[in-house]
Motif scaffolding. Sequence first.
Motif, PDB file in Angstrom:
ATOM      1  N   LEU A  55       0.743  -1.225  -0.002  1.00 53.34           N
ATOM      2  CA  LEU A  55      -0.128   0.048  -0.092  1.00 53.34           C
ATOM      3  C   LEU A  55       0.718   1.170  -0.188  1.00 53.34           C
ATOM      4  O   LEU A  55       0.527   2.479  -0.703  1.00 53.34           O
ATOM      5  CB  LEU A  55      -0.770  -0.073   1.312  1.00 53.34           C
ATOM      6  N   ARG A  56       1.985   1.201   0.627  1.00 55.36           N
ATOM      7  CA  ARG A  56       2.705   2.349   0.552  1.00 55.36           C
ATOM      8  C   ARG A  56       3.577   2.731  -0.724  1.00 55.36           C
ATOM      9  O   ARG A  56       3.509   3.716  -1.127  1.00 55.36           O
ATOM     10  CB  ARG A  56       4.049   1.922   1.825  1.00 55.36           C
ATOM     11  N   ASP A  57       3.903   1.618  -1.306  1.00 57.48           N
ATOM     12  CA  ASP A  57       4.501   1.637  -2.694  1.00 57.48           C
ATOM     13  C   ASP A  57       3.139   2.053  -3.847  1.00 57.48           C
ATOM     14  O   ASP A  57       3.577   3.087  -4.558  1.00 57.48           O
ATOM     15  CB  ASP A  57       5.027   0.299  -3.249  1.00 57.48           C
ATOM     16  N   LEU A  58       2.189   1.768  -3.672  1.00 55.10           N
ATOM     17  CA  LEU A  58       1.099   2.184  -4.533  1.00 55.10           C
ATOM     18  C   LEU A  58       0.686   3.703  -4.250  1.00 55.10           C
ATOM     19  O   LEU A  58       0.648   4.520  -5.094  1.00 55.10           O
ATOM     20  CB  LEU A  58      -0.258   1.178  -4.138  1.00 55.10           C
ATOM     21  N   ALA A  59       0.564   4.049  -3.066  1.00 51.12           N
ATOM     22  CA  ALA A  59       0.299   5.496  -2.610  1.00 51.12           C
ATOM     23  C   ALA A  59       1.575   6.412  -3.152  1.00 51.12           C
ATOM     24  O   ALA A  59       1.116   7.383  -3.750  1.00 51.12           O
ATOM     25  CB  ALA A  59       0.073   5.827  -1.189  1.00 51.12           C
ATOM     26  N   HIS A  60       2.802   5.805  -2.969  1.00 54.74           N
ATOM     27  CA  HIS A  60       3.839   6.851  -3.381  1.00 54.74           C
ATOM     28  C   HIS A  60       3.829   6.891  -5.187  1.00 54.74           C
ATOM     29  O   HIS A  60       4.003   8.057  -5.499  1.00 54.74           O
ATOM     30  CB  HIS A  60       5.220   6.008  -3.066  1.00 54.74           C
ATOM     31  N   HIS A  61       3.488   5.829  -5.874  1.00 58.22           N
ATOM     32  CA  HIS A  61       3.298   5.891  -7.313  1.00 58.22           C
ATOM     33  C   HIS A  61       2.234   6.883  -7.559  1.00 58.22           C
ATOM     34  O   HIS A  61       2.534   7.686  -8.552  1.00 58.22           O
ATOM     35  CB  HIS A  61       2.973   4.375  -7.794  1.00 58.22           C
ATOM     36  N   LEU A  62       0.983   6.813  -7.054  1.00 58.20           N
ATOM     37  CA  LEU A  62       0.095   7.583  -7.532  1.00 58.20           C
ATOM     38  C   LEU A  62       0.304   9.228  -7.096  1.00 58.20           C
ATOM     39  O   LEU A  62       0.053  10.015  -7.712  1.00 58.20           O
ATOM     40  CB  LEU A  62      -1.387   7.296  -6.529  1.00 58.20           C
ATOM     41  N   SER A  63       0.946   9.323  -6.080  1.00 53.76           N
ATOM     42  CA  SER A  63       1.509  10.965  -5.515  1.00 53.76           C
ATOM     43  C   SER A  63       2.379  11.387  -6.693  1.00 53.76           C
ATOM     44  O   SER A  63       2.255  12.554  -6.931  1.00 53.76           O
ATOM     45  CB  SER A  63       2.089  10.786  -4.183  1.00 53.76           C
TER      46      SER A  63
END
Length: 605
Positions: A317-325
């Motif tokens: 989830l941390r990687d997904l949120a970083h990618h979208l940001s």
Amino acid sequence: MAPGAPGPAATPGPTATPTPAAAPDAPGPIGPADPVGAPAPAGAGPAAGAGGVPAQPDWRRLSPRMLAVHPVQETARALPALLAVLVAGSSSGHSALWTLAGVAVTIGLGILRWATTSYQVSAEQVQVRRGFLRRRVLSTPRDRVRTVDLTSHALHRVLGLSRLTIGTGQSDRKEGLRLDGLTVAEAERLRVALLRRTASGQPTLPTQSTLPGQSTLPGQSTLPGQPTLPVPGRIPAGEFGAGGQFGESGQPTVAGPLDWSRADRPARETVLAALRPGWVRYAPFTLSGLVTIGIVFGFIYRLVNEAHLDPSRFGALRDLAHHLSQAPLGLAVTEVVLAAIVLVALASTFGYVLAFWSFRLARQDGGTLHVSRGLITTRATTIEERRLRGAELSEPLLLRMVVGARCIAIATGLRVGRGAERGGSLLLPPAPRREVVRVAAEVLRDPQPMTIALRSHGPRARRRRYVRALTLAAIVPAVLGVLWGVAGWPVWAPLVALVTLPAGALLAADRYRSLGHAVTGGYLVLRQGSMIRRRCALARDGIIGWHLRQSIFQRRAGLVTVIATTAAGRQRYALPDVEVGTSVPLVDRATPDLFTPFLVETPSR
């Protein structure tokens, strides 16, 4: 004006009667050698109790196997309370003890539920008695039985059990009479026996009117011009209940003693439709998975919130949120939308397979339609054909784009308003439209209602749709334009919102194209809707009243909304924006015996 009944006639359903608390009888579970309500041997006469009074059938219990089901069901229902007990007990250091005590109480309630539940099936009615501190008896007359539904969840199937629900034509806010815990064999036998109609025990009806000028049965009037009852076939709704059927003697068939000898025979049937693997391609266009995803997401959100968890602590989830940001806004929105579409499509397909695996629609020799389906939870619904008041062809927008549809029964005794799948009124799941039309024609025994060309409602109805759609579509860019001038919103917002105008025009055109009606044979055919287009073939002898309604805008346009009321299906079937000059001939042609006495001939000038 509203000739006939102003609303649908409510069909009496099960009635609950409180009784004093008492220890229930404890006969063993029913079996082939000891059937409920089994008739006495020929020549033996009725069983007699004390004083020569005929003995009633014994009160029976559910299968003892339900002792393994009820505690599990009660524990699942009490899970939030058990979690609260666990949290409360952790402060005192005895959380395990408190939790075990809560589980023990819950299991005890499940066992008590089985011990205090019994049922009785006689020639006149079905009764269920339940409760410990507050004893209640739920009764249903057998002649009010409309449908019988058999459902087996995963645990039921492991133990060879089934839940039998009797539909009586009541409102969809209430459940029918339910026997949760019969063996599969006994539930099937009871289903067949309850839907049998015998010639014995039929009421004696007068064959000639006792008053001069009254109409006679089977349908001749002694006064000229007086409407008569249609014969043979179905009795109009409101006569002898919510529609009946004449027997060979001309009398309406009624419920008689349970015929277990016929119930034990395998039913002869004709298969009308069966699921084909290729129909799964229509599942993603039903959007049924959207609701499931919403429920799961809401549950996970509440769980994370109550447990004070931080999703950013998890690596994925941390990687997904970083990618979208870090991605551009347009790309991030596109990725989220595509991921949601794929997820909804997969969930819809999975739900389709679970719900409609082994789907089968058959017409049985007892005058019933039998629908069976389900992969993990199996469900079988039996509908009396004489309770059938028509069929509905439902075409949601996305399903219509791929030339698909589904078929829904219009019948008394089936729940509506909660989805056809849950209510048991589904006759065919999403499938090719051609196949749905064929099945509807087979069910109605008439292909015309689903193929006849419908009459349009004229230019005034079309203009009304364009005015309403374009007015609503113009409000959005107007509001955004005001916000751009007053609050400094970006200028592209009202410009992008202008796409609502062509979208509104397309919606208006589709809504008018869907609007139409026709009267053919024994059916009134109505069609309307855009997001969900519905073509309803309503049996004319099932219409119990009409309601003609006009708003102030309709009066100015010379239009009227025609509403046919019935005891089946949604109970109100509306046809909006019919020309005033067309509405009265339409109603009179659909139900002349009902509407003609209210017409007054206007003298010619």
